[in-house]
Structures are given as structure tokens and as C-alpha cells.
Design a protein around this motif. Structure first.
Motif, short mmCIF file in Angstrom:
data_model
loop_
_atom_site.label_atom_id
_atom_site.label_comp_id
_atom_site.label_asym_id
_atom_site.label_seq_id
_atom_site.Cartn_x
_atom_site.Cartn_y
_atom_site.Cartn_z
N ILE A 140 8.67 -7.85 20.90
CA ILE A 140 8.87 -7.18 19.90
C ILE A 140 9.45 -7.93 18.26
CG2 ILE A 140 11.48 -7.09 20.48
CD1 ILE A 140 12.03 -4.02 19.58
N GLY A 141 8.81 -7.48 17.23
CA GLY A 141 9.74 -8.07 16.16
C GLY A 141 10.53 -8.11 14.90
N PHE A 142 10.68 -8.52 13.88
CA PHE A 142 10.76 -8.24 12.90
C PHE A 142 9.96 -8.86 11.62
CE2 PHE A 142 15.23 -7.24 14.70
CZ PHE A 142 15.30 -5.85 15.10
N ASN A 229 18.43 -13.16 19.64
CA ASN A 229 18.02 -12.87 21.21
C ASN A 229 16.46 -12.47 20.50
OD1 ASN A 229 17.21 -11.64 23.75
ND2 ASN A 229 17.60 -9.63 23.60
N LEU A 230 16.18 -13.51 19.28
CA LEU A 230 14.67 -13.58 19.07
C LEU A 230 14.56 -15.40 19.13
CD1 LEU A 230 15.41 -11.40 16.13
CD2 LEU A 230 13.68 -10.86 17.95
N PRO A 231 13.28 -15.72 19.83
CA PRO A 231 13.45 -16.80 19.28
C PRO A 231 11.98 -17.84 19.17
CG PRO A 231 12.53 -16.19 21.96
CD PRO A 231 13.71 -15.12 21.58
N ASN A 232 11.16 -16.43 18.21
CA ASN A 232 10.02 -17.43 17.66
C ASN A 232 10.15 -17.33 16.16
OD1 ASN A 232 8.60 -14.88 20.07
ND2 ASN A 232 9.03 -17.60 20.58
N LEU A 233 9.73 -17.22 15.93
CA LEU A 233 10.40 -17.13 13.76
C LEU A 233 8.45 -17.60 13.28
CD1 LEU A 233 12.01 -16.82 11.55
CD2 LEU A 233 12.06 -19.28 11.60
N TRP A 250 11.18 -13.23 16.05
CA TRP A 250 10.58 -12.34 17.30
C TRP A 250 10.64 -12.91 17.90
CZ3 TRP A 250 4.94 -14.65 15.92
CH2 TRP A 250 4.14 -14.18 13.97
N HIS A 251 10.18 -11.85 19.75
CA HIS A 251 10.48 -12.29 20.60
C HIS A 251 8.97 -11.63 21.52
CE1 HIS A 251 12.35 -13.36 24.81
NE2 HIS A 251 13.44 -12.82 24.69
N GLY A 252 8.10 -12.83 21.44
CA GLY A 252 6.47 -12.37 21.27
C GLY A 252 6.48 -12.57 20.39
N GLY A 278 16.87 -3.79 26.11
CA GLY A 278 16.95 -4.98 25.41
C GLY A 278 17.30 -4.75 24.11
N ARG A 279 17.75 -5.62 23.60
CA ARG A 279 18.87 -5.27 22.14
C ARG A 279 18.47 -6.85 21.43
NH1 ARG A 279 23.48 -6.74 19.26
NH2 ARG A 279 24.72 -4.80 17.73
N TYR A 280 17.74 -6.58 19.57
CA TYR A 280 17.63 -7.66 19.10
C TYR A 280 18.03 -7.09 17.70
CZ TYR A 280 14.44 -6.72 23.08
OH TYR A 280 14.78 -7.32 24.22
N ARG A 281 18.53 -8.26 16.59
CA ARG A 281 19.60 -7.79 15.61
C ARG A 281 18.70 -8.99 14.83
NH1 ARG A 281 24.76 -8.92 14.17
NH2 ARG A 281 25.22 -6.68 12.69
N PHE A 282 18.59 -8.42 13.29
CA PHE A 282 18.11 -9.26 12.24
C PHE A 282 19.59 -8.25 11.06
CE2 PHE A 282 15.20 -6.53 10.00
CZ PHE A 282 15.55 -6.94 8.59
N VAL A 283 20.29 -9.61 10.52
CA VAL A 283 21.08 -9.99 9.33
C VAL A 283 20.29 -9.95 8.05
CG1 VAL A 283 22.98 -9.38 8.49
CG2 VAL A 283 22.77 -9.14 10.99
N ALA A 284 20.42 -9.18 6.66
CA ALA A 284 19.94 -10.02 5.79
C ALA A 284 21.00 -9.89 5.10
CB ALA A 284 18.27 -9.77 5.24
N GLU A 285 21.49 -11.33 4.17
CA GLU A 285 22.40 -11.30 3.18
C GLU A 285 21.91 -11.44 1.19
OE1 GLU A 285 27.48 -12.99 2.76
OE2 GLU A 285 26.05 -13.31 4.13
N VAL A 286 22.16 -10.98 0.99
CA VAL A 286 21.04 -11.38 -0.42
C VAL A 286 22.66 -11.46 -1.52
CG1 VAL A 286 19.82 -9.43 0.15
CG2 VAL A 286 20.67 -8.94 -1.15
N GLY A 287 22.32 -11.76 -2.44
CA GLY A 287 22.50 -12.57 -3.14
C GLY A 287 22.56 -14.09 -4.36
#
Length: 287
Positions: A140-142, A229-233, A250-252, A278-287
Motif C-alpha cells: 500500500i502506498g500514497f 507505518n510507511l517505511p519506504n519513500l 509506501w509500505h511495499g 492495518g493502518r497507514y497515514r500521511f499528513v501534509a501541512e502547507v503554508g
């Protein structure tokens, strides 16, 4: 189904039921931060990658000794999700197993994707639940794409700064598959000076060691991206003059060169037990 719009006094976000994909990310001063999906370059904006990340050999994966067709990044990004909950500042979509998904991925699953506006940030949370009676392997990945240059930063140099200050080794693709042979890190004391020539070798992948956060941008505009919970980038852009960059936790990953098409043999594959989530999350703060 029309898109869902959520927001607060800082941000306005639009999300589509197709792929439960974010379509826009706009601050209240009218600045757009997310790539607009111009088909001249790439129609994606922020797809979810499931049940694989990247490419499979000959576009097939093996599960339990049986081969199934599986396109790059899996099927979720092109699937219609159902809206299950929404409010002024959040929406949650679900994709459940169907006859169509079981024909290529033989598991009973639920993939939920929630977008929630929190202050000047968008938090995107994916949950995968194994409703099957056997272990379920997946990746799974974003894949969010932000403008490059960022709004108001035209002509400025852009950098990526890892919160960890680390210098993770670089991996590259060979025929769409991961060459696990490590290459020297492009980071210097945690800082990557962005140059479009870095993408002539396709995606920049960091199999481990990139930490859990980064800052992308230039003086006057930044995206602070954190993940769980996303060890790859990975970092990617479509071509030399494409006006966006994808920052992808990503996780994978894509299948590794020489390791076959077994889904469990892919780097960083998750294997979820029956009834587990399984739970996976990203947060994007902009400014």
C-alpha cells in the motif's frame, strides 16, 4: 457521483469517489498546492496504491501458486469507492471486495480512505481490513503530487529536507522493477537539492532510512509531509518539464529484480492475519 468538498478556515479540499482520490488542496488565500491532473503530463493527483505498489513482472502476481493479472500500482486507484461518512471537515470512502476484485486478488478485504482537514493540514488515513480466513499479503502506498514550483516560488530553487537529517541510500528501477543494489545517497546532511536531471533515471526510491517526515519547498512556501507505518519513500515526476513532484510514502515497492512475481516476495510486503486491520497515514501541512 459528484466530488466531495471539505474544509475549514484554512484549507479547502476536494475528493473524488473514483479512487477516493484528492482532487484539489487550496489555501484560503486562493493558492493551489496539489497538481491539477493535466493530461498533457499525468492525470493522477493523489492516488492510493493497492494491493501492490509499483510494477509486477509481466504485469502478473502469484498468490498461493496461482498467477493473476495485476497492473502497475494495483486496482484501487481506478475503482469506485462508496462514501460511508462525511462532515464539514472530513469524508471517508470504502472499497470492498467484489467479484471483479476477487478475480485478480482472491481475498475478502475492506480498504477505507479518510481525508480530514486539521488546521492548515490534510490528514489522509488508509485502513486495510482482512475479512478473509487466511493471511492476506499486499502493498500500500500514497502518491500525492504537489506543484513544482510551489505557488509563489517560481524561479526559486526547491529542496527536500528530511526531518531525520539522514542520508538514506538510493535505489533505482530496472525495467520497472527495483534494483536493490544501493547507490550513494543524494542527500547531504538530510538535504536534497532538487534538479530535474535527477529524474532521468525514473523514480528515486529509498528502501529504508528516510525517517517519517520531510519538508519540501522554497523560501515562502513549504509542504511539511509526515507519515506513519510507511517505511519506504519515493520521489517521482513524469518528465523533465512536468510542473509537479510526487512525494510518496509506501509500505511495499515494485517487485525486485530477479525475485519473481510472488506477491510475498516483494520488498516490504505486508501480510495481514485473518480479521486484522492495518493502518497507514500521511499528513501534509502547507503554508
Amino acid at each position: 457521483m459528484s466530488n466531495i468538498r471539505i474544509g475549514n478556515e484554512h484549507l479547502s479540499v476536494e475528493v473524488s469517489a473514483l479512487g477516493a482520490e484528492m482532487q484539489s488542496l487550496t489555501t484560503q488565500d486562493g493558492r493551489d498546492w496539489l497538481w491539477n491532473g493535466d493530461a498533457a503530463f499525468w492525470t493522477g493527483r493523489s492516488p492510493i496504491l493497492f494491493p501492490i505498489v509499483g510494477k509486477a513482472p509481466d504485469d502478473h502476481v502469484s498468490i498461493g501458486g496461482v498467477r493473476y493479472p495485476m497492473g502497475q500500482h494495483g486496482f484501487a486507484r481506478r475503482s469506485e469507492f462508496a462514501l460511508v461518512a462525511s462532515g464539514d471537515d472530513f469524508c471517508r470512502f470504502e472499497l470492498t471486495a467484489s467479484q471483479a476484485t476477487r478475480s485478480i486478488y482472491p481475498f475478502d478485504f475492506v480498504l477505507s480512505l479518510e481525508h480530514r482537514v486539521v488546521g492548515s493540514a490534510i490528514a489522509v488515513t488508509a485502513e486495510v481490513t482482512n475479512r478473509d480466513t487466511r493471511p492476506m499479503p499486499y502493498g500500500i502506498g500514497f502518491h500525492p503530487a504537489f506543484l513544482w514550483p510551489l505557488p509563489g516560488c517560481e524561479g526559486q530553487d526547491h529542496t527536500i529536507r528530511l526531518d531525520s537529517g539522514g542520508s538514506p541510500a538510493l535505489a533505482r528501477l530496472e525495467g520497472g522493477l527495483v534494483d536493490p543494489q544501493p547507490r550513494p545517497s543524494p542527500f547531504v546532511n538530510g538535504v536534497l537539492a532538487l534538479d530535474r536531471s535527477r529524474f532521468t533515471g525514473d523514480t528515486m526510491i529509498f528502501l529504508e532510512g528516510a525517517g517519517s517526515g520531510l519538508r519540501y519547498g522554497a523560501e515562502g512556501a513549504q509542504v511539511h509531509l509526515t507519515w506513519e507505518n510507511l517505511p519506504n519513500l519515493a520521489f517521482w515526476t513524469k518528465q523533465a518539464d512536468a510542473p509537479f513532484i510526487c512525494l510518496e510514502p509506501w509500505h511495499g515497492t515494485a517487485a525486485a529484480v530477479g525475485r519473481g512475481d510472488g506477491i510475498e516476495a516483494r520488498p516490504s510486503t505486508v501480510v495481514l492475519g485473518a480479521g486484522e486491520t492495518g493502518r497507514y497515514r500521511f499528513v501534509a501541512e502547507v503554508g
